[in-house]
Design a protein around this motif. Structure first.
Motif, mmCIF file in Angstrom:
data_model
loop_
_atom_site.group_PDB
_atom_site.id
_atom_site.type_symbol
_atom_site.label_atom_id
_atom_site.label_comp_id
_atom_site.label_asym_id
_atom_site.label_seq_id
_atom_site.Cartn_x
_atom_site.Cartn_y
_atom_site.Cartn_z
ATOM 1 N N ARG A 135 -8.767 -3.014 1.359
ATOM 2 C CA ARG A 135 -9.702 -2.199 0.595
ATOM 3 C C ARG A 135 -10.858 -1.776 1.471
ATOM 4 O O ARG A 135 -11.271 -0.635 1.465
ATOM 5 C CB ARG A 135 -10.258 -2.987 -0.584
ATOM 6 C CG ARG A 135 -9.434 -2.767 -1.809
ATOM 7 C CD ARG A 135 -10.131 -3.235 -3.064
ATOM 8 N NE ARG A 135 -9.302 -2.847 -4.177
ATOM 9 C CZ ARG A 135 -8.846 -3.685 -5.106
ATOM 10 N NH1 ARG A 135 -9.161 -4.947 -5.072
ATOM 11 N NH2 ARG A 135 -8.083 -3.240 -6.070
ATOM 12 N N GLN A 136 -11.383 -2.735 2.246
ATOM 13 C CA GLN A 136 -12.541 -2.417 3.089
ATOM 14 C C GLN A 136 -12.176 -1.394 4.143
ATOM 15 O O GLN A 136 -12.955 -0.516 4.453
ATOM 16 C CB GLN A 136 -13.089 -3.685 3.726
ATOM 17 C CG GLN A 136 -14.009 -4.402 2.763
ATOM 18 C CD GLN A 136 -14.420 -5.763 3.274
ATOM 19 O OE1 GLN A 136 -13.891 -6.246 4.256
ATOM 20 N NE2 GLN A 136 -15.355 -6.381 2.591
ATOM 21 N N LEU A 188 0.881 -1.167 0.000
ATOM 22 C CA LEU A 188 0.000 0.000 0.000
ATOM 23 C C LEU A 188 0.914 1.211 0.000
ATOM 24 O O LEU A 188 1.743 1.363 0.891
ATOM 25 C CB LEU A 188 -0.827 0.000 1.285
ATOM 26 C CG LEU A 188 -2.271 -0.433 1.195
ATOM 27 C CD1 LEU A 188 -2.900 -0.419 2.568
ATOM 28 C CD2 LEU A 188 -3.079 0.435 0.238
ATOM 29 N N SER A 189 0.784 2.059 -1.009
ATOM 30 C CA SER A 189 1.659 3.225 -1.071
ATOM 31 C C SER A 189 1.158 4.290 -0.092
ATOM 32 O O SER A 189 0.066 4.171 0.464
ATOM 33 C CB SER A 189 1.665 3.782 -2.487
ATOM 34 O OG SER A 189 0.426 4.407 -2.726
ATOM 35 N N GLY A 190 1.968 5.322 0.073
ATOM 36 C CA GLY A 190 1.610 6.393 0.998
ATOM 37 C C GLY A 190 0.281 7.037 0.650
ATOM 38 O O GLY A 190 -0.468 7.470 1.526
ATOM 39 N N SER A 191 -0.061 7.064 -0.640
ATOM 40 C CA SER A 191 -1.314 7.700 -1.046
ATOM 41 C C SER A 191 -2.511 6.756 -0.911
ATOM 42 O O SER A 191 -3.616 7.092 -1.306
ATOM 43 C CB SER A 191 -1.199 8.199 -2.491
ATOM 44 O OG SER A 191 -0.818 7.126 -3.320
ATOM 45 N N GLY A 192 -2.253 5.575 -0.371
ATOM 46 C CA GLY A 192 -3.360 4.660 -0.113
ATOM 47 C C GLY A 192 -3.720 3.764 -1.288
ATOM 48 O O GLY A 192 -4.743 3.115 -1.281
ATOM 49 N N ASN A 193 -2.860 3.748 -2.321
ATOM 50 C CA ASN A 193 -3.129 2.864 -3.460
ATOM 51 C C ASN A 193 -2.236 1.633 -3.383
ATOM 52 O O ASN A 193 -1.138 1.678 -2.838
ATOM 53 C CB ASN A 193 -2.864 3.605 -4.770
ATOM 54 C CG ASN A 193 -3.830 4.745 -4.951
ATOM 55 O OD1 ASN A 193 -5.036 4.572 -4.792
ATOM 56 N ND2 ASN A 193 -3.309 5.925 -5.240
ATOM 57 N N PHE A 194 -2.714 0.558 -3.989
ATOM 58 C CA PHE A 194 -1.914 -0.656 -4.009
ATOM 59 C C PHE A 194 -0.878 -0.564 -5.122
ATOM 60 O O PHE A 194 -1.104 0.086 -6.140
ATOM 61 C CB PHE A 194 -2.798 -1.866 -4.297
ATOM 62 C CG PHE A 194 -3.730 -2.195 -3.179
ATOM 63 C CD1 PHE A 194 -3.290 -2.906 -2.067
ATOM 64 C CD2 PHE A 194 -5.057 -1.801 -3.225
ATOM 65 C CE1 PHE A 194 -4.145 -3.215 -1.032
ATOM 66 C CE2 PHE A 194 -5.925 -2.105 -2.198
ATOM 67 C CZ PHE A 194 -5.468 -2.812 -1.093
ATOM 68 N N GLU A 195 0.260 -1.216 -4.924
ATOM 69 C CA GLU A 195 1.203 -1.386 -6.025
ATOM 70 C C GLU A 195 1.896 -2.732 -5.885
ATOM 71 O O GLU A 195 2.093 -3.241 -4.787
ATOM 72 C CB GLU A 195 2.199 -0.221 -6.119
ATOM 73 C CG GLU A 195 2.897 0.122 -4.843
ATOM 74 C CD GLU A 195 3.639 1.459 -4.910
ATOM 75 O OE1 GLU A 195 3.085 2.441 -5.433
ATOM 76 O OE2 GLU A 195 4.782 1.493 -4.415
#
Ligand SMILES: [Zn+2]
Length: 183
Positions: free
Chosen positions: A56-57, A22-29
């Motif tokens: 995600r939840q 989970l990146s700092g911006s809250g997205n997965f990578e």
């Protein structure tokens, strides 16, 4: 392959293994070595769906209005979590489904057309798993009975004995969830 299941793939020469973060911006990578096959990436990500889903939840704040991003996330999660349930129950009940569409709906949880197209509300992802299954089975029962007759309910009960409980749950909590999207 640059992304898988909507998650960007970042290749790095110093990496030896595949990981999902989970990146700092809250997205997965997905981070992986430069030389890494699509199959390996897919296999790894598929093995992590439980983890992805839990995170995600967590990202969706409860009882606030949902943003476009939240809804998109719920849509992605629906494909991962609910679509396989449609397949599972359709096989169990031996009904044919033409197409399953996930969308944001303001006033209903699902629908089924006479030619076998099923629509399901992505907001189901904000309900417990049991409720999602109850709705999936409900819509699949419409492949046999296109009404809410006694026979329909008997069929629903046959494949989902706890359906009354689920209807009750939706009666108490459904409106609050549906009201989290803008008109
Ligand atoms: Zn119905």
């Amino acid at each position: 392959m640059r992304e898988y299941k909507g998650i960007p793939i970042l290749r790095n020469s110093r990496r030896k293994t595949i990981g999902i973060y989970l990146s700092g911006s809250g997205n997965f990578e997905i981070r992986c070595p430069v030389i890494c096959s699509d199959q390996d990436i897919m296999r790894f990500v598929d093995s992590q769906t439980g983890w992805i889903e839990r995170h995600r939840q967590k990202q969706v704040p409860s009882s606030e209005m949902l943003s476009f991003e939240d809804l998109k996330r719920l849509g992605d999660a629906s494909l991962l979590e609910i679509a396989p349930r449609v397949k599972y129950f359709a096989e169990l009940m031996q009904v044919r489904v033409r197409k399953v569409t996930f969308k944001v709906m303001k006033s209903r949880w699902g629908s089924c057309s006479s030619n076998g197209n099923i629509s399901l509300n992505v907001l189901l992802m904000l309900t417990p798993e049991k409720i999602r299954d109850a709705i999936v089975v409900h819509e699949l029962c419409h492949r046999i009975h296109m009404n809410h007759s006694r026979d329909f309910y008997l069929l629903w009960e046959k494949y989902f004995p706890e359906y009354r409980e689920c209807e009750q749950w939706l009666h108490s909590h459904g409106r609050e969830i549906l009201s989290r999207v803008y008109e």
